[in-house]
Design a protein around this motif. Sequence first.
Motif, PDB file in Angstrom:
ATOM      1  N   ASP A  86      13.877  -8.390  -1.058  1.00 26.90           N
ATOM      2  CA  ASP A  86      12.989  -9.445  -0.555  1.00 26.90           C
ATOM      3  C   ASP A  86      11.824  -8.887   0.261  1.00 26.90           C
ATOM      4  O   ASP A  86      11.014  -9.653   0.794  1.00 26.90           O
ATOM      5  N   SER A  87      11.724  -7.579   0.362  1.00 24.00           N
ATOM      6  CA  SER A  87      10.674  -6.975   1.179  1.00 24.00           C
ATOM      7  C   SER A  87       9.308  -7.051   0.507  1.00 24.00           C
ATOM      8  O   SER A  87       9.200  -7.006  -0.718  1.00 24.00           O
ATOM      9  N   ARG A  88       8.275  -7.154   1.333  1.00 20.24           N
ATOM     10  CA  ARG A  88       6.905  -6.954   0.869  1.00 20.24           C
ATOM     11  C   ARG A  88       6.501  -5.542   1.266  1.00 20.24           C
ATOM     12  O   ARG A  88       6.621  -5.161   2.427  1.00 20.24           O
ATOM     13  N   ILE A  89       6.032  -4.759   0.298  1.00 24.00           N
ATOM     14  CA  ILE A  89       5.678  -3.376   0.550  1.00 24.00           C
ATOM     15  C   ILE A  89       4.176  -3.206   0.425  1.00 24.00           C
ATOM     16  O   ILE A  89       3.565  -3.673  -0.537  1.00 24.00           O
ATOM     17  N   VAL A  90       3.589  -2.527   1.404  1.00 23.52           N
ATOM     18  CA  VAL A  90       2.178  -2.137   1.349  1.00 23.52           C
ATOM     19  C   VAL A  90       2.135  -0.616   1.423  1.00 23.52           C
ATOM     20  O   VAL A  90       2.594  -0.021   2.404  1.00 23.52           O
ATOM     21  N   ALA A  91       1.616   0.010   0.380  1.00 22.12           N
ATOM     22  CA  ALA A  91       1.570   1.468   0.303  1.00 22.12           C
ATOM     23  C   ALA A  91       0.145   1.963   0.521  1.00 22.12           C
ATOM     24  O   ALA A  91      -0.826   1.311   0.139  1.00 22.12           O
TER      25      ALA A  91
END
Length: 288
Positions: A86-91
Amino acid sequence: MDATVTKRWLLARLYEPEQTIVDCRFTLGKPEAGRESYEQEHIPGAVYLDLEHDLSSPAGEHGGRHPLPDPQVLAARLAKLGIGNDSRIVAYDDECGMNAARLWWLLRYLGHENVFILEGGFSAWKAEKFPVTDHQPVRVPSTFEPKVQPQMLANVDEVRQVSEQTVAATSSSPSALPVLIDSRAGERYQGKEETLDKKAGHIPGAVNYFWKNTQNEDGSYKSAEQLVEHFAGLDKDREIIVYCGSGVTACPNILALEKAGYRKVRLYAGSWSDWISYSENLVATGEK
């Protein structure tokens, strides 16, 4: 939503609990430089993933210089860093987004769509005088269950068949064949220079779209309209297989193609470094 986010978008959401920021900085030939840069300073809350240790498997006889990581091994690594389904990832990275795009592609390959790339990378963030820190966050482990999407990949046998059929095709042949895209700089595609791999040239039948030409001078991606124009020679109804040197810089090209509206796009993960590991595979040089 677009696959990229702006610096101000991230600044406004910097401490949201469902979000994980991932620092992907890595320098070829200097394998420790990325982690050292992260330890010196990074965006607050960011964790670190290394291109070679985390986002690749060890290189072997075949599979290229940066083979894909085992999905279960990568999933366990993500979970340890507190990244769940359920995580939102910003790379982000500092290499024009190529390593961040590798993570973006890998997460989608594992069935996770809620992942984005920071436009401009770390240097652009710092240039705005946005916050940085050397504090490494303590992360509570999560659960990440991969749902592998095998349709996103093309293997060497498929690429070999497409190459042979493309070379054998005539102007009167049906245009239903997949298109092979080489994402490397023109000099490497043409075989004029090669500093990373043992052979110079390209896969016969491939066309050249240098990945950096999808970006503006500040490292942000061109608009969808600009990318449509950039890829205007490609039929959106045809399947596209993208490769580069080792499967990394093909990923920003895939992102750009999808932004331009192409939906039938696959990655040849082993790419050129895998292709030339088979002695029977042919090599082309020049413009075509």
